[in-house]
Scaffold this active site. Structure first.
Site, PDB file in Angstrom:
ATOM      1  N   CYS A   1       0.844  -1.202   0.000  1.00 31.20           N
ATOM      2  CA  CYS A   1       0.000   0.000   0.000  1.00 31.20           C
ATOM      3  C   CYS A   1       0.882   1.256   0.000  1.00 31.20           C
ATOM      4  CB  CYS A   1      -0.974  -0.037   1.173  1.00 31.20           C
ATOM      5  SG  CYS A   1      -2.343   1.153   1.001  1.00 31.20           S
TER       6      CYS A   1
ATOM      7  N   HIS B   1      -3.795  -5.147   0.566  1.00 28.69           N
ATOM      8  CA  HIS B   1      -3.264  -5.599   1.856  1.00 28.69           C
ATOM      9  C   HIS B   1      -3.269  -7.126   1.947  1.00 28.69           C
ATOM     10  CE1 HIS B   1      -2.868  -1.721   3.955  1.00 28.69           C
ATOM     11  NE2 HIS B   1      -3.843  -1.345   3.144  1.00 28.69           N
TER      12      HIS B   1
ATOM     13  N   GLU C   1      -2.024  -8.887   4.252  1.00 31.59           N
ATOM     14  CA  GLU C   1      -2.025  -9.335   5.648  1.00 31.59           C
ATOM     15  C   GLU C   1      -3.429  -9.561   6.201  1.00 31.59           C
ATOM     16  OE1 GLU C   1      -1.804  -4.776   5.868  1.00 31.59           O
ATOM     17  OE2 GLU C   1      -1.200  -6.394   4.512  1.00 31.59           O
TER      18      GLU C   1
ATOM     19  N   SER D   1      -1.222 -12.549  38.071  1.00 35.35           N
ATOM     20  CA  SER D   1      -2.562 -11.955  38.125  1.00 35.35           C
ATOM     21  C   SER D   1      -3.655 -12.948  37.793  1.00 35.35           C
ATOM     22  CB  SER D   1      -2.640 -10.791  37.137  1.00 35.35           C
ATOM     23  OG  SER D   1      -2.563 -11.277  35.802  1.00 35.35           O
ATOM     24  N   GLY D   2      -3.289 -14.047  37.159  1.00 33.34           N
ATOM     25  CA  GLY D   2      -4.293 -14.973  36.660  1.00 33.34           C
ATOM     26  C   GLY D   2      -4.636 -14.709  35.210  1.00 33.34           C
ATOM     27  N   GLY D   3      -4.125 -13.583  34.655  1.00 32.53           N
ATOM     28  CA  GLY D   3      -4.319 -13.286  33.240  1.00 32.53           C
ATOM     29  C   GLY D   3      -3.437 -14.165  32.372  1.00 32.53           C
ATOM     30  N   VAL D   4      -3.653 -14.105  31.077  1.00 33.47           N
ATOM     31  CA  VAL D   4      -2.941 -14.989  30.147  1.00 33.47           C
ATOM     32  C   VAL D   4      -1.436 -14.762  30.199  1.00 33.47           C
ATOM     33  CG1 VAL D   4      -2.636 -15.614  27.725  1.00 33.47           C
ATOM     34  CG2 VAL D   4      -4.926 -15.149  28.600  1.00 33.47           C
TER      35      VAL D   4
ATOM     36  N   SER E   1       0.299 -15.802  33.467  1.00 31.55           N
ATOM     37  CA  SER E   1       0.165 -17.251  33.633  1.00 31.55           C
ATOM     38  C   SER E   1       1.162 -17.998  32.759  1.00 31.55           C
ATOM     39  CB  SER E   1      -1.265 -17.692  33.299  1.00 31.55           C
ATOM     40  OG  SER E   1      -2.198 -17.145  34.207  1.00 31.55           O
TER      41      SER E   1
END
Length: 522
Positions: free
Chosen positions: A86, A178, A180, A232-235, A238
Site C-alpha cells: 500500500c 493488503h 495481511e 494476576s491470573g491473566g494470560v 500465567s
C-alpha cells in the site's frame, strides 16, 4: 541443540498503518521471526539487524504531501529483497523515480485484481484460475500512476491500472492491496512467497523452538538467583509463570494479590492451577479489605485506577522486600507493548501509546528484569501457553482489565457490589459456554450500575440494582461491534441473574459499538 530461531528474520519498517502489527503476526504464523521498527530508524541499526528481507508497511499519510514519510535510500542500497504494501509501494515508486497521484475518492473494501504478469510473487496464485484474478482488500487514497524505471506492472484493477509492480532483478515488489488481512484470500500465500521463496527464510519460529530458546536464555540470565513474578491470573502472567517454572523450578516465587475485584472464584482457580497442579511456589495475599478501604468514597474512574494500581505496587513491594534472595523481577511484557513504546528517533513515526507494565513498578526496586514474552504477540503467547500445558479455557479466555471489577462497578466500589457483579458475570459467562457462544464473541462481561430500578417481588414493589451485559465482536479491540446474541439466550441469562441474585431487579444489554463507546464502561 536449539536452532537459532532469530537467524532468518524479516524487518518491517512501519509507516503508521493500523495493519502493521498484523503483517508481523502473519509472518510469525508462517514460522519466520520478524520485528517492527519505525520507518526512520537509524541506517546503521537497520543494516546491522541482519534481516533477509524488508517490508515497507502501509500508512495514513499521502506521498503527494510535502514532508511525507519516505522510503530510506539505504534500504534500497542493501541488496535485500523489498516488499512494499500500500503506502509502502507508493513511497517505493516515488523514491525510485516513479509517480503517485491522489484518487478522486478513497478505495476501501473488496476488490478484484487481474494478474497481468505472473512474476515470482504472483506465479501460480489465483482465486479464479482461468482468469488469473485475486480477491483482495484495498484501503488507500493515493495510487501509483507511473512505475519507476526497470519495473514491470504485474497487476491491475478496474479502477487503478497499477495494482502491483516488481523489479525481479533487484527482488523489489509492491502491491497496492493488503495481503495481511484475511479478506485477501491469497494474502498468506503471497507473504510466504516473499518471506520463504524470495528471501530464503527457514521456518524455525515455532512454539516448541520458542520455549526451548527462552528456557536456555532464562537459565543463562538468572543463574541460581531467585525470581519473583506478580501473578494476576491473566494470560500473560500465567504463561510467564509456566515458562519460568519449566526453566528454573523452585527458583521462581509468584506473588498473587487477591484484590477482591477478581472474577468469581478466580483466586482459588489460580492457586489450584499453579500451586497444587503445577507445583509452582505461589504466595497468596488476601488484600480485599485494603482495596475496599482505599476505594471508599471514590467515584472517579481514573482515580480508582490509580488507587488500585498504586496499592498493587505497594503490596507487591512489601512482599518482594521479604525475599532477600530475589535478584530478578519477571513481567509479562509482550511485543505490542514494545512496539507501542518504541517511538522514533526523529519523532515522525506513528506512536500509539506509552506502555507501563504492572502499573509501573517502583524504580527503587533494584531487581533485574526478566521478560520472556517480550518478542511475542498475544496469539503467540496463547499458543505457548497450550504447549506448556495450561488449560485451553485459561489461555483463551476473554480479556480482563487490570483494575478488575473496580472499573466494571460504576462509581464507588463496595464489597457487596463486587460480590453481586462477580456472580452476575459468572452466570453470563457460564451460559455463554453452555450455549457454545463463548468463543464466538471476543469479550463478554457484566457491569454493575449503581442505580435502583423498580421491580415486583411477590405482590410488593422493590427498588433493586441494575446489571448491564456487554458482549462485543472485534479483531483488534481498536474498533468493535456489539454482539447480536440470540434473544432466547439473553432471556435465559436475565432470568438466572434476577432469580439467583438477591438485590438485582433488572438486566439490560449494551448495544453500543466502539466507537463511539469504549468496550469497558469506565
Amino acid at each position: 541443540m536449539t536452532p537459532n530461531i532469530h537467524h532468518d528474520k524479516i524487518l518491517i519498517l512501519d509507516f503508521g498503518a493500523q495493519y502493521t502489527q498484523l503483517i508481523a503476526r502473519r509472518i510469525r504464523e508462517i514460522g519466520v521471526y520478524c520485528e517492527v521498527w519505525p520507518w526512520d530508524h537509524s541506517p546503521e541499526e537497520i543494516l546491522s539487524f541482519g534481516a533477509k528481507g524488508i517490508i515497507l508497511s502501509g500508512g495514513p499519510e499521502s506521498t503527494t504531501s510535502p514532508g511525507a514519510p519516505a522510503a530510506p535510500q539505504h534500504v534500497f542500497d542493501s541488496d535485500l529483497p523489498i516488499f512494499g504494501i500500500c503506502y509502502g509501494m507508493q513511497t517505493m515508486a516515488v523514491h525510485l523515480g516513479g509517480a503517485t497521484e491522489a484518487a478522486d475518492k478513497r478505495e476501501f473494501g473488496h476488490a478484484s485484481v487481474q494478474v497481468i504478469y505472473p512474476d515470482t510473487l504472483f506465479s501460480g496464485l489465483s482465486d479464479h484460475p482461468s482468469e488469473f484474478r485475486l480477491d483482495v482488500w484495498m484501503s488507500h487514497g493515493d495510487h501509483v500512476s507511473r512505475v519507476p524505471p526497470g519495473f514491470t506492472i504485474t497487476a491491475a484493477t478496474d479502477r487503478i491500472p497499477i495494482a502491483a509492480m516488481s523489479r525481479e532483478d533487484k527482488r523489489w515488489y509492491g502491491v497496492q492491496f493488503h495481503p495481511e488481512v484475511t479478506h485477501t484470500l491469497q494474502g498468506q500465500a503471497l507473504l510466504r512467497r516473499f518471506v520463504v521463496d524470495i528471501c530464503g527464510c527457514q521456518t524455525l519460529w515455532t512454539a516448541a523452538n520458542i520455549i526451548e530458546d527462552q528456557i536456555a536464555r532464562v537459565r543463562e540470565r538468572v543463574g541460581r538467583d531467585e525470581v519473583i513474578l506478580g501473578l494476576s491470573g491473566g494470560v500473560d502472567s500465567s504463561v510467564v509463570a509456566a515458562l519460568l517454572h519449566k526453566a528454573i523450578g523452585s527458583q521462581l516465587t509468584c506473588v498473587f494479590v487477591d484484590t477482591g475485584l477478581l472474577r468469581w472464584g478466580e483466586g482459588d482457580q489460580v492457586m489450584a492451577m499453579f500451586e497444587e497442579h503445577m507445583g509452582v511456589n505461589v504466595v497468596r495475599i488476601n488484600a480485599a479489605s485494603r482495596y475496599f478501604d482505599a476505594l471508599q468514597g471514590v467515584y472517579d474512574p481514573e482515580a480508582k485506577r490509580k488507587i488500585i494500581g498504586n496499592l498493587f505496587i505497594q503490596i507487591f513491594e512489601e512482599e518482594a522486600s521479604k525475599r532477600k534472595q530475589a535478584k530478578w523481577l519477571a513481567q509479562g511484557t509482550i511485543y505490542p507493548d514494545v512496539i507501542e513504546s518504541a517511538g522514533s528517533k526523529t519523532g515522525k513515526a506513528h506512536v500509539i501509546k506509552s506502555h507501563h507494565n504492572v502499573g509501573g513498578l517502583p524504580e527503587q526496586m533494584t531487581l533485574g528484569m526478566v521478560e520472556p514474552l517480550r518478542e511475542l504477540f498475544k496469539d503467540e503467547v496463547r499458543r505457548l501457553g497450550v504447549a506448556l500445558g495450561l488449560p485451553h479455557a485459561m489461555v483463551y479466555r476473554h480479556p480482563f482489565p487490570g483494575p478488575g471489577l473496580g472499573v466494571r462497578i460504576l462509581g464507588e466500589v463496595k464489597p457487596e457490589y463486587a460480590e453481586l457483579l462477580a456472580k452476575a458475570d459468572s452466570i453470563f459467562i457460564d451460559e455463554l459456554h453452555q450455549a457454545d457462544l463463548y468463543d464466538k464473541v471476543s469479550q463478554a462481561f457484566a457491569v454493575f450500575l449503581p442505580v435502583k430500578s423498580v421491580g415486583v417481588v411477590g405482590d410488593a414493589r422493590a427498588y433493586e440494582w441494575v446489571i448491564a451485559l456487554r458482549a462485543v465482536e472485534t479483531v483488534d479491540f481498536m474498533t468493535a461491534h456489539w454482539a447480536p446474541l440470540p434473544y432466547d439466550f439473553l432471556s435465559t441469562v436475565s432470568n438466572r441473574i434476577i432469580n439467583e441474585l438477591r438485590g438485582v431487579s433488572r438486566v439490560v444489554y449494551d448495544i453500543s459499538g466502539k466507537p463511539p463507546a469504549t468496550i469497558e464502561w469506565e
